[in-house]
Design an enzyme around this catalytic site. Sequence first.
Site, PDB file in Angstrom:
ATOM      1  N   THR B 324       0.823  -1.209   0.000  1.00  0.00           N
ATOM      2  CA  THR B 324       0.000   0.000   0.000  1.00  0.00           C
ATOM      3  C   THR B 324       0.857   1.260   0.000  1.00  0.00           C
ATOM      4  OG1 THR B 324      -0.113   0.205   2.398  1.00  0.00           O
ATOM      5  CG2 THR B 324      -1.780  -1.179   1.352  1.00  0.00           C
ATOM      6  N   CYS B 325       0.199   2.377  -0.326  1.00  0.00           N
ATOM      7  CA  CYS B 325       0.845   3.689  -0.316  1.00  0.00           C
ATOM      8  C   CYS B 325       0.877   4.250   1.094  1.00  0.00           C
ATOM      9  CB  CYS B 325       0.060   4.652  -1.188  1.00  0.00           C
ATOM     10  SG  CYS B 325       0.310   4.384  -2.926  1.00  0.00           S
ATOM     11  N   ASP B 326       1.091   3.413   2.078  1.00  0.00           N
ATOM     12  CA  ASP B 326       1.137   3.885   3.450  1.00  0.00           C
ATOM     13  C   ASP B 326       2.522   3.563   3.979  1.00  0.00           C
ATOM     14  OD1 ASP B 326       0.940   4.047   6.317  1.00  0.00           O
ATOM     15  OD2 ASP B 326      -1.225   4.129   6.031  1.00  0.00           O
ATOM     16  N   ASN B 367      -6.519   1.348   0.123  1.00  0.00           N
ATOM     17  CA  ASN B 367      -5.829   1.508  -1.162  1.00  0.00           C
ATOM     18  C   ASN B 367      -6.556   0.778  -2.293  1.00  0.00           C
ATOM     19  OD1 ASN B 367      -2.317   2.182  -1.135  1.00  0.00           O
ATOM     20  ND2 ASN B 367      -3.775   2.765   0.429  1.00  0.00           N
TER      21      ASN B 367
END
Lengths: 377, 377
Positions: B324-326, B367
């Site tokens: 994910t973009c985390d 996401n």
Amino acid sequence: MATQRILDFLATRRPNGPCLVVDLDVVRDNFCAFEKALPDSRIFYAVKANPAPEILRLLASLGSSFDTASVAEIEMALDAGATADRISYGNTIKKERDIARAFDLGIRLFAVDCVEEVEKVARVAPGARVFCRVLTDGEGAEWPLSRKFGCVPTMAVDVLRHAHGLDLEAYGVSFHVGSQQTDLTAWDRALADAGRVFATLAEEGIVLKMVNMGGGFPTRYLKDVPAAQAYGQAIFGALRRHFGNRIPETIVEPGRGMVGNAGVIKSEVVLISKKADNDNVRWVYLDIGKFGGLAETMDEAIRYPIVTGRDHDQMAPCVLAGPTCDSADVLYEKTPYPLPLTLTIGDEVLIEGTGAYTTTYASVAFNGFEPLRSYVI
Amino acid sequence: MATQRILDFLATRRPNGPCLVVDLDVVRDNFCAFEKALPDSRIFYAVKANPAPEILRLLASLGSSFDTASVAEIEMALDAGATADRISYGNTIKKERDIARAFDLGIRLFAVDCVEEVEKVARVAPGARVFCRVLTDGEGAEWPLSRKFGCVPTMAVDVLRHAHGLDLEAYGVSFHVGSQQTDLTAWDRALADAGRVFATLAEEGIVLKMVNMGGGFPTRYLKDVPAAQAYGQAIFGALRRHFGNRIPETIVEPGRGMVGNAGVIKSEVVLISKKADNDNVRWVYLDIGKFGGLAETMDEAIRYPIVTGRDHDQMAPCVLAGPTCDSADVLYEKTPYPLPLTLTIGDEVLIEGTGAYTTTYASVAFNGFEPLRSYVI
């Protein structure tokens, strides 16, 4: 931050169980504030912050573009009315088959941060635009980023050169200064790095066109328009400083800044107790916790404002916890949270500033609890 | 720990995307091992560990009882064929209307840890049995518990006395020594506390009947039957020591110990890269991370065994992260994970020991990624 519309909705509908209510008027205001503060930047809303269809449709109608993290998010943005040229695939970690699927859907703008990802894009998305994410130090941010995304600026030069060599369009550089960044010099340092990547590649005849400044805009600046404009001006000043009179196109990717303050979670006090007769903090248990949507309280990073109907009474510190049988499901313990001494089991509390990174973070069914319901009004 | 049945399933079905495969034969073996190690204890499976209907049905047919955290879990256990007398409502944090609903469903055994919770139970579940959870220090556990559940032993006396006064059946005491507890003295200390609560109340004519020893049984002891029996004997010895010849009924609540080693997650390497040319660790990104089911890697607490098809090659440390973009979606960074140098994008990896606390922890759609799929075979 609970608007009258949200309060009216809750009073009228009286939904059972915890839920998020998002006020679209606030989202609209935020979009306009961003446009005003950064008139020369394209706004790519970070869909992951809150992908509710109503939010995506509103933003699409206002002319927003969309930063997406997966094929599913690309499809949501398309469904909301955005055209493919207004969508970027901003995740630097993509399966090659997902890149191919995005390319089929018309997406032409991809994030990369290494040669390996460039090669995937080159194989299945020929001629697409790529921008390379550069590591920043994240200092001054409330939710600092790890080194997970991006590469050092000297490596970004190699990555973009490699893209150019594979007939992709080496389009630009991105960075993210960290969430809720209030230190303006962080932007300046990141833009200085970006400027050096531009300059180095320009010497080789590779002309980059875009700087993606990511997210990280603190919500509180937006409410105060002069402050938002000062913010925009500071960024513009940094662009001028590091790019001279060849200022590139710029993109911003607000997520929390667009929807965070538009949402309020309604929760209920399930239990108030002590662990021993002589304990000096109460434990207050809510019907929502870390696994029900408040994942960002991890390490007590984000401290949400909590409003009760008894806030005029005397306050005392509490440990605040969620309802699951998981001992990690504690929201605030290291820094106890002040709540009214008169707070009672069954009381409703409002957790403000929860429009972003809540609904989709909720677990599927941990402890049998259903995911966070959401109403967009 | 990937059984031949799991390997065959994966080879035949070739599921796309990350998924968990659980082998019911292993669950059956674990149940029998618990029965053998603790022949005098009733086994209440902690449903929250993995509520897959196939698992609940198997355990119900084997005679297991069920520890539940919510009304939804009670309903799942009933659907699986358990009768209400084999189900406890083990969450100390319950809405009064949920206690009422459980009582309507026939549940008569409730966990409490404070007077306030006792009062809720007395109001809507008259005459029910309650057991009071006592705080333990959790020392020696791999996943130590906070002070979220339970109260100090002296307060437990007050809580159970209060229950007795409200015509509930003050039934017993529970504790949890912390997950994967290997220090046998932790059980001894907790049983000593329980014994004192029994003795104090007996002097007032309130005769408790049950000690709920919770979970925390380390999986690895179970595979080795002599060790499991030694474990059981040590606990029996502690019971003898602290209760003399009036040993109470005992309950255990295995969750991870029942299903943890029965499941394997199949994942795919999405990207392998470095952040700088001179970095000495690679970053390996999988298609599953903290928000896709591996939440227990939080603070790198649980370190799952990871198997690749190249484990005979030279190994080198990696930072392991999710898709994910985390930036918080990093599995192992402080202690990098050794993986083969020849590991390649697209390779399949097996994450072992993932049968517990994975599927239900997965986020709804963070996401845009779908929750962890699960196959129970």
